[in-house]
Write an enzyme that holds these catalytic residues in place. Structure first.
Site: not given
Length: 844
Positions: A531, A560
């Site tokens: 994340d 990400e």
């Protein structure tokens, strides 16, 4: 050893609270001071101090909410006629302890961040709060009382070093009062020598570490490579943690209704350790450290098991947590491009009333076999295996903050991006959260069930921030080290949730790598999704890749790679612009996502599939993973670094996005656009990624950020899966097609450059050939038609062409044969044609 009494109280369910807040200022100047208070997710408001007593000023206020109140946020601020926020004392603080009636009473003191819950704990006598080494020749000293340096006749002494000069930092311009001074030393301070400050009237304080912790020299001095955490055996349990700032340390253990306190031994590199003889299995424990004058109590950051709601760490015999079905994993993934990833929330998967699952919303529920709806359609893992996905990416299942594990009979929901304990499983997915070992066994049961169905597990990990810095074990044990700070001393906030972890520091980097290795070995996790990976630094991701390669190079890493504004030099950030420095680490392709359907943060913005002109070039970049048509600023070096997707757990689902952007289109057109988008994802070079339910056009009824929305919004609707069965079969066919034909998952940039050939088309059409060096077919022609009507496309051969996809059906084997050099491609659809090497093949 000291034996002490223990008891626990469960917090009440509260929707209305009353707070009595006492505030004492040593300067007795309360003019303009007030409170700004709020509940999570709601707008704040001002509260004045309206009462006065011998302690100081008092404010009493009540708050109500339609949801459970777990904490009340507040800031003490200074207001003037010109500016309501002319000044403030500290950033966000939270009141978390309420009595059964919903009342909380707290005491605050000027210059002290601590929230006191008992008046007897408040010290009103002059004292030094802290003395910290901030620079190699500077020690900053903070007092609880303000003083007048020029008139109070104060004397400063420093034991262990010679003072060069003292600088006083006054409270504000024009004031004679101060509560902070800086000692400048004649010589460079040592990180391993102990110092003590003495200030007349205020007493003494041991010097600990301040900003100096965020230097390379500190890491070089205190970096520790030995054992950390707890290690159990029936004969003894060993404990060790890292806290260079601490002067004393203890461990508090809870077992069989008794509590035991042991002093811990100071070890190398700032560690504290103890070996306790006897069988401590099942015991809960906390660490206690003295930093400066303050004692702190917290959990073990390396805890492998925790009590209900993670309030304590737990000693566990991991050998007893393996289910009977547990066996070594065999990973066969040759390349990440062979994967088809399916992102799933554990609760969402089975909570639907017709999921056919007994343990709904639980680890064991998702592990159940033979689950079907009332109409006999498969659900759960059986369904995913039939769909053909290779990797199930599970939203966070480490222990997180915002679901109360003692109240699971009440409506609660969260995605889990609020980390509490990174190495222990979340209890709300267990059938009994009070049993710390059971949740481990049940999670392993789920992992084994996924493996038994021929699929792999990707774990969603959130090392980029914590939910609450002040209560984090990282901050309690080594305050100021594990998080990034801006130049003005504030917490960096590139994550947008108030803090960024400092992965570039040796022990934070070590923690991340250790945690990944632990999950990959103890739980046999097959991949990790990071994340907000752009918060981390490149070197940490490289270290993680190396450590996982030592276990099995088939373990995937994806994340990400956004360019986030964190307090880290741009060239060090683990984002897309440094992808060429992170071989074996994949990045979510937001460019393809946004050009495919429109900007994900705008309800109205369109993309290629829903009518916007000018997207063709960007789609050529996307379908070639940036290899054939390079991205302007991204540095992907191979297709395995590119994760292609149209929707994920956050933001609107693709179906909802289409409803917003094309409100006048009918359901048939929405279905066609949706299938077109998903087919582009599954046929593009790179790593395909599906959000759970995307294959049956999942809707969240327009809710964009459903991280705490109820089950009615988030659950996988297995009736909708039945309704959209034709599209489910289409996606199954595309996955079979991709798996059977290596041309759709080429391994290298050179392969794509040499074997992918684009045709000139208009702006609403993408057409390209794939010419593999070997295999069943000489050539594949792929046509993506975003026109609102059919298009006749001219081929360069009359075939015979094998039809592998026609916009509604798809398969690895031919659906039919086209004997023509013209194919009519229906509106909003994808066609795949294959030309056999043997042109005499006339199979129908």
């Amino acid at each position: 050893m000291v034996r002490i009494e223990s008891y626990e109280k469960q917090p009440p369910l509260l929707k209305e609270v009353t707070v009595t807040l006492h505030y004492h200022r040593y300067d007795h100047d309360y003019e303009g001071w007030n409170l700004w208070v709020w509940l999570e997710g709601e707008t704040g408001h001002m509260v004045e101090f309206s009462e006065e007593d011998s302690y100081g000023k008092t404010a009493v206020f009540a708050l109500q909410s339609t949801e459970e109140i777990k904490r009340v946020g507040f800031i003490i601020r200074k207001s003037t006629e010109e500016n309501d926020w002319a000044g403030k004392r500290f950033d966000d603080r939270f009141i978390t302890s309420f009595d059964p009636s919903g009342h909380a009473e707290v005491w605050l003191m000027q210059g002290m961040e601590r929230i006191y819950e008992n008046l007897n704990d408040v010290t009103v006598f002059p004292g030094i709060i802290s003395a910290k080494i901030d620079k190699w020749d500077e020690i900053s000293v903070l007092t609880n009382l303000s003083f007048d340096w020029e008139h109070d006749n104060l004397h400063v002494a420093l034991h262990g070093a010679e003072i060069k000069k003292v600088r006083v930092e006054k409270d504000n311009a024009g004031s004679d009062l101060a509560n902070r001074l800086v000692i400048k030393t004649k010589n460079r301070l040592s990180l391993t020598k102990q110092y003590q400050v003495n200030l007349s009237h205020f007493g003494y304080c041991d010097v600990t570490f301040g900003d100096i912790m965020r230097t390379k020299k500190f890491d070089q001095t205190f970096k520790y490579d030995g054992f950390l955490g707890s290690q159990y055996s029936p004969e003894q349990t060993s404990f060790c943690f890292w806290a260079p700032s601490a002067r004393q340390a203890e461990i508090k253990l809870f077992k069989n209704g008794e509590v035991f306190l042991f002093k811990m031994n100071h070890g190398e590199c700032g560690t504290w350790h103890i070996d306790l003889a006897g069988d401590w299995e099942g015991a809960h424990y906390l660490y206690r450290v003295r930093i400066g004058k303050e004692w702190r109590e917290t959990q073990d950051p390396y805890a492998k098991a925790v009590s209900v709601n993670g309030t304590r760490s737990a000693v566990v015999d991991l050998g007893k947590t393996n289910p009977a079905s547990w066996k070594p994993v065999t990973r066969t993934l040759e390349s990440p491009v062979d994967a088809v990833i399916y992102e799933l929330h554990i609760r969402d998967a089975t909570i639907h009333e017709d999921s056919g699952v007994f343990n709904k919303g639980k680890y064991l529920g998702l592990a159940e076999q033979g689950t079907v709806t009332a109409h006999g359609f498969s659900t759960g893992l059986d369904y995913l295996a039939e769909l053909g996905v290779t990797h199930v990416q599970l939203l966070p299942f480490y222990d997180y903050w915002t679901v109360d594990e003692t109240k699971l009979d009440q409506p609660q929901y969260n995605w889990g991006y609020d980390p509490k304990h990174f190495n222990a499983p979340e209890g709300s997915y267990s059938t009994d959260p009070t049993h710390h070992a059971l949740r481990i066994k049940e999670l392993k049961t789920l992992i084994q069930a996924i493996h038994d169905r021929g699929m792999s597990v990707i774990m969603d990990v959130v090392y980029n921030h914590v939910y609450d810095v002040a209560r984090s074990p990282f901050h309690q044990l080594v305050p100021g080290y594990y998080f990034r700070y801006t130049r003005n001393g504030k917490l960096s906030n590139g994550t947008g949730v108030g803090n960024d972890t400092a992965s570039e520091r040796a022990m934070m980097r070590r923690f991340i790598v250790d945690s990944l290795v632990y999950w990959a070995t103890e739980y046999q996790i097959d991949g990790f999704r990071f994340d907000l990976m752009g918060i981390h630094d490149v070197e940490t991701m490289r270290a993680a890749r190396s450590a996982l390669d030592n276990i099995d190079p088939a373990i995937m890493m994806l994340g990400e790679g956004w360019d986030l504004q964190t307090a880290l030099p741009d060239h060090l950030k683990a984002n897309q612009y440094q992808a060429d420095q992170m071989k074996g680490v994949a990045h979510f392709n937001d460019a393809l996502r946004d050009h495919l359907k429109g900007n994900t943060f705008s309800k109205q913005d369109n993309g290629f599939i829903n009518g916007r002109i000018g997207m063709r070039y960007h789609l050529l970049q996307g379908v070639s993973a940036g290899m054939k048509v390079p991205y302007d600023r991204k540095t992907f070096i191979s297709p395995e670094q590119v994760v292609n997707y149209a929707e994920a757990h956050d933001n609107h689902t693709l179906w909802d996005k289409l409803c917003f952007t094309t409100p006048n289109a009918n359901m048939s057109d929405h279905k066609r656009m949706h299938r077109l988008a998903t087919s582009i994802i599954l046929l593009s070079q790179g790593v395909p990624f599906l959000h759970a339910g995307q294959e049956f056009m999942r809707t969240k009824y327009g809710v964009e950020n459903s991280y705490r929305s109820p089950d009615e919004i988030n659950k996988l609707d297995w009736h909708r899966r039945e309704e959209f069965n034709q599209t489910v079969n289409f996606i199954k066919g595309l996955i079979r097609l991709r798996k059977a034909h290596p041309a759709f998952r080429m391994r290298t940039k050179d392969d794509i450059v040499n074997q992918m050939h684009f045709h000139a088309t208009d702006e609403r059409l993408i057409a390209y050939d794939l010419t593999p060096a070997e295999g069943r077919y000489e050539r594949y022609t792929v046509i993506h038609n975003a026109h609102g009507g059919p298009v006749k496309y001219h081929l360069d051969s009359a075939g015979p062409w094998h039809i592998l996809a026609d916009g509604i059906h798809a398969d690895s084997e031919p659906l039919g044969v086209l004997r023509s050099d013209v194919v009519e491609v229906s509106r909003h659809s994808t066609y795949v044609l294959a030309l056999p090497f043997n042109s005499m093949d006339s199979r129908e």
